[in-house]
Scaffold this motif. Structure first.
Motif, PDB file in Angstrom:
ATOM      1  N   TRP A   3       0.836  -1.211   0.000  1.00 56.31           N
ATOM      2  CA  TRP A   3       0.000   0.000   0.000  1.00 56.31           C
ATOM      3  C   TRP A   3       0.864   1.250   0.000  1.00 56.31           C
ATOM      4  N   LEU A   4       1.940   1.244   0.801  1.00 55.85           N
ATOM      5  CA  LEU A   4       2.829   2.404   0.853  1.00 55.85           C
ATOM      6  C   LEU A   4       3.507   2.632  -0.493  1.00 55.85           C
ATOM      7  N   THR A   5       3.954   1.564  -1.113  1.00 57.89           N
ATOM      8  CA  THR A   5       4.594   1.685  -2.429  1.00 57.89           C
ATOM      9  C   THR A   5       3.624   2.272  -3.445  1.00 57.89           C
ATOM     10  N   TRP A   6       2.376   1.802  -3.413  1.00 57.33           N
ATOM     11  CA  TRP A   6       1.362   2.340  -4.316  1.00 57.33           C
ATOM     12  C   TRP A   6       1.129   3.818  -4.053  1.00 57.33           C
ATOM     13  N   ARG A   7       1.040   4.211  -2.777  1.00 55.82           N
ATOM     14  CA  ARG A   7       0.811   5.620  -2.443  1.00 55.82           C
ATOM     15  C   ARG A   7       1.947   6.494  -2.967  1.00 55.82           C
ATOM     16  N   GLN A   8       3.159   6.000  -2.860  1.00 56.15           N
ATOM     17  CA  GLN A   8       4.312   6.784  -3.315  1.00 56.15           C
ATOM     18  C   GLN A   8       4.410   6.836  -4.834  1.00 56.15           C
ATOM     19  N   PHE A   9       3.829   5.857  -5.501  1.00 59.33           N
ATOM     20  CA  PHE A   9       4.024   5.713  -6.938  1.00 59.33           C
ATOM     21  C   PHE A   9       2.750   5.972  -7.748  1.00 59.33           C
ATOM     22  N   ARG A  10       1.667   6.324  -7.098  1.00 67.20           N
ATOM     23  CA  ARG A  10       0.388   6.390  -7.813  1.00 67.20           C
ATOM     24  C   ARG A  10       0.347   7.503  -8.854  1.00 67.20           C
ATOM     25  N   GLN A  90      16.423   8.338  -3.260  1.00 66.38           N
ATOM     26  CA  GLN A  90      15.699   9.457  -2.647  1.00 66.38           C
ATOM     27  C   GLN A  90      15.381   9.169  -1.178  1.00 66.38           C
ATOM     28  N   GLU A  91      15.002   7.925  -0.906  1.00 66.32           N
ATOM     29  CA  GLU A  91      14.724   7.524   0.470  1.00 66.32           C
ATOM     30  C   GLU A  91      15.998   7.622   1.316  1.00 66.32           C
ATOM     31  N   LEU A  92      17.109   7.142   0.783  1.00 70.93           N
ATOM     32  CA  LEU A  92      18.365   7.169   1.524  1.00 70.93           C
ATOM     33  C   LEU A  92      18.881   8.592   1.685  1.00 70.93           C
ATOM     34  N   GLU A  93      18.705   9.382   0.648  1.00 73.44           N
ATOM     35  CA  GLU A  93      19.188  10.762   0.687  1.00 73.44           C
ATOM     36  C   GLU A  93      18.434  11.573   1.724  1.00 73.44           C
ATOM     37  N   GLN A  94      17.128  11.335   1.828  1.00 78.05           N
ATOM     38  CA  GLN A  94      16.290  12.071   2.780  1.00 78.05           C
ATOM     39  C   GLN A  94      16.162  11.367   4.127  1.00 78.05           C
ATOM     40  N   ARG A  95      16.751  10.174   4.226  1.00 83.27           N
ATOM     41  CA  ARG A  95      16.750   9.363   5.442  1.00 83.27           C
ATOM     42  C   ARG A  95      15.347   8.925   5.877  1.00 83.27           C
ATOM     43  N   THR A  96      14.403   8.895   4.957  1.00 88.63           N
ATOM     44  CA  THR A  96      13.067   8.391   5.292  1.00 88.63           C
ATOM     45  C   THR A  96      13.049   6.869   5.401  1.00 88.63           C
ATOM     46  N   ASP A  97      14.102   6.199   4.915  1.00 83.86           N
ATOM     47  CA  ASP A  97      14.163   4.752   5.053  1.00 83.86           C
ATOM     48  C   ASP A  97      14.203   4.325   6.516  1.00 83.86           C
ATOM     49  N   SER A 104       8.781  -2.050  12.103  1.00 87.40           N
ATOM     50  CA  SER A 104       8.815  -3.511  12.028  1.00 87.40           C
ATOM     51  C   SER A 104       8.916  -4.039  10.596  1.00 87.40           C
ATOM     52  N   VAL A 105       9.305  -3.180   9.651  1.00 84.94           N
ATOM     53  CA  VAL A 105       9.521  -3.600   8.266  1.00 84.94           C
ATOM     54  C   VAL A 105      11.023  -3.774   8.059  1.00 84.94           C
ATOM     55  N   THR A 106      11.435  -4.966   7.743  1.00 87.54           N
ATOM     56  CA  THR A 106      12.861  -5.203   7.527  1.00 87.54           C
ATOM     57  C   THR A 106      13.318  -4.544   6.235  1.00 87.54           C
ATOM     58  N   ARG A 107      14.595  -4.247   6.173  1.00 88.50           N
ATOM     59  CA  ARG A 107      15.119  -3.601   4.964  1.00 88.50           C
ATOM     60  C   ARG A 107      15.011  -4.516   3.748  1.00 88.50           C
ATOM     61  N   THR A 108      15.121  -5.832   3.959  1.00 87.71           N
ATOM     62  CA  THR A 108      14.990  -6.770   2.852  1.00 87.71           C
ATOM     63  C   THR A 108      13.581  -6.733   2.286  1.00 87.71           C
ATOM     64  N   ARG A 109      12.582  -6.804   3.159  1.00 83.19           N
ATOM     65  CA  ARG A 109      11.192  -6.747   2.701  1.00 83.19           C
ATOM     66  C   ARG A 109      10.898  -5.419   2.026  1.00 83.19           C
ATOM     67  N   TRP A 110      11.449  -4.360   2.582  1.00 81.49           N
ATOM     68  CA  TRP A 110      11.250  -3.014   2.033  1.00 81.49           C
ATOM     69  C   TRP A 110      11.698  -2.956   0.571  1.00 81.49           C
ATOM     70  N   LEU A 111      12.894  -3.490   0.307  1.00 76.95           N
ATOM     71  CA  LEU A 111      13.418  -3.440  -1.063  1.00 76.95           C
ATOM     72  C   LEU A 111      12.727  -4.446  -1.970  1.00 76.95           C
ATOM     73  N   VAL A 112      12.436  -5.638  -1.460  1.00 77.50           N
ATOM     74  CA  VAL A 112      11.776  -6.658  -2.285  1.00 77.50           C
ATOM     75  C   VAL A 112      10.432  -6.165  -2.785  1.00 77.50           C
ATOM     76  N   VAL A 174      21.820   1.182  -8.772  1.00 80.97           N
ATOM     77  CA  VAL A 174      22.741   2.320  -8.847  1.00 80.97           C
ATOM     78  C   VAL A 174      22.389   3.347  -7.777  1.00 80.97           C
ATOM     79  N   GLY A 175      21.099   3.620  -7.604  1.00 82.16           N
ATOM     80  CA  GLY A 175      20.683   4.544  -6.557  1.00 82.16           C
ATOM     81  C   GLY A 175      21.045   4.050  -5.172  1.00 82.16           C
ATOM     82  N   LEU A 176      20.944   2.747  -4.972  1.00 86.07           N
ATOM     83  CA  LEU A 176      21.300   2.156  -3.687  1.00 86.07           C
ATOM     84  C   LEU A 176      22.789   2.319  -3.402  1.00 86.07           C
ATOM     85  N   LEU A 177      23.596   2.236  -4.449  1.00 87.75           N
ATOM     86  CA  LEU A 177      25.046   2.320  -4.265  1.00 87.75           C
ATOM     87  C   LEU A 177      25.524   3.757  -4.069  1.00 87.75           C
ATOM     88  N   VAL A 178      25.043   4.681  -4.908  1.00 90.28           N
ATOM     89  CA  VAL A 178      25.578   6.050  -4.855  1.00 90.28           C
ATOM     90  C   VAL A 178      24.830   6.936  -3.860  1.00 90.28           C
TER      91      VAL A 178
END
Length: 332
Positions: A3-10, A90-97, A104-112, A174-178
């Motif tokens: 749901w969060l991904t959809w809200r961010q991408f709608r 963008q998430e990493l740059e703004q530290r919203t991750d 309670s959302v693991t980083r693996t689930r977040w990216l998957v 690439v975004g994850l790395l830089v």
């Protein structure tokens, strides 16, 4: 997370669906126009009328189709730049991750979830666009041919699906790395563009071993409009030959006589003397039983190449995604 991904991408989703709907309507209209032209001018034509109709078909629709092909080839790159690269950077740059991970959302689930949801949408967009374009210009391709041409091959059928998926995952990783959005967008565009240039120019022709045959210069070969060039050493080279529907890998080949020796200017003099009568000149050339070697990919390998390239891009996407997950789990 879905749901969060959809809200961010709608917003991007709705804009893309609207553009795709407009494009679909245009491609349906274009496809019907080409089919009408084919039915009325080409389906039952004979002789010179067919030649004229083919010329007019290319003149009327060739430029429009070329523009659509360029757009389709650009779509995966745009997906990688505007959907993939900012998605994590963008998430990493703004530290919203950090906020998401504290819920309670693991980083693996977040990216998957992000990779799966938007990756599937990227596949759907490029796939629908490609299938619509393939249907719309199918009669044009049937008449003009050139299915193995770099732009045509990369914009028809199933290969663009692999491009869309790969470009998106590439942008995300690439975004994850830089961890900088603008830098990630620039690097994604550069990397994807370089790959799109290198694959058709260097790699694609070697996905399967090419076929090399010795071809006899007969009336059928000469009807293709091949050219015979006299080289500086006095021997002849044949240019422009293509196996029907195939992908020629050699632009020119030395002409050889039946005994295997080079065909020279002196050998050609009897036929050159008939240059005023093309039919007699061609008959004279054909009677000399000249030969040349031709290296090509046969027409019946087209779908094999499509599936191989789709498989390679899909495999690269999965490897990149696995690397991205590994890298994220190691981040502190």
């Amino acid at each position: 997370m879905i749901w969060l991904t959809w809200r961010q991408f709608r917003a991007q989703t709705l804009v893309t669906l609207g553009a795709l709907a407009v494009l679909a309507l245009y491609l349906v209209v274009l496809g019907n126009q080409i089919r009408t032209f084919y039915t009325t001018r080409i389906a039952d034509c004979t002789g010179d009328a067919c030649t004229l109709a083919r010329f007019e078909l290319r003149a009327d629709y060739g430029h429009t189709i070329s523009v659509l092909v360029v757009v389709l080839l650009a779509v995966p790159g745009l997906i990688g730049v505007f959907w993939g690269a900012p998605l994590v950077s963008q998430e990493l740059e703004q530290r919203t991750d950090r906020l998401v991970w504290s819920q309670s959302v693991t980083r693996t689930r977040w990216l998957v979830v992000k990779l799966t949801v938007i990756g599937l949408f990227s596949v759907a967009v490029t796939g629908v666009f490609s299938l619509l374009l393939t249907w719309s210009v199918s009669r044009y391709d049937q008449v003009i041919g050139e299915r193995f041409a770099a732009y045509n091959f990369g914009s028809r059928n199933i290969v663009p699906i692999g491009y869309g998926l790969f470009a998106f995952v590439l942008g995300v990783v690439v975004g994850l790395l830089v961890r900088r959005t603008l830098l990630a967008m620039a690097l994604t565009l550069a990397a994807f563009a370089a790959l799109q240039l290198l694959v058709p120019a260097v790699a694609r022709q070697n996905l399967m071993p090419p076929v090399t045959e010795t071809i006899t210069v007969d009336a059928e070969v000469l009807r293709q409009g091949v050219g015979m060039s006299l080289e500086d050493d006095g021997t002849f080279t044949l240019r422009g030959y293509t196996v029907p529907g195939g992908w020629a890998l050699t632009d020119s080949s030395p002409l050889l006589k039946p005994d295997g020796s080079a065909y020279t200017g002196d050998d050609a003099k009897p036929c050159i003397a008939m240059v005023g009568d093309r039919a007699e000149s061609d008959a004279c050339t054909a009677a000399q039983n000249l030969r040349f070697t031709h290296t090509y990919q046969p027409a019946d390998r087209y779908w094999t190449f499509q599936w191989i390239e789709l498989g390679l891009y899909t495999a690269l996407s999965l490897l990149l995604a696995a690397f991205g997950l590994f890298w994220l789990r190691r981040r502190r």
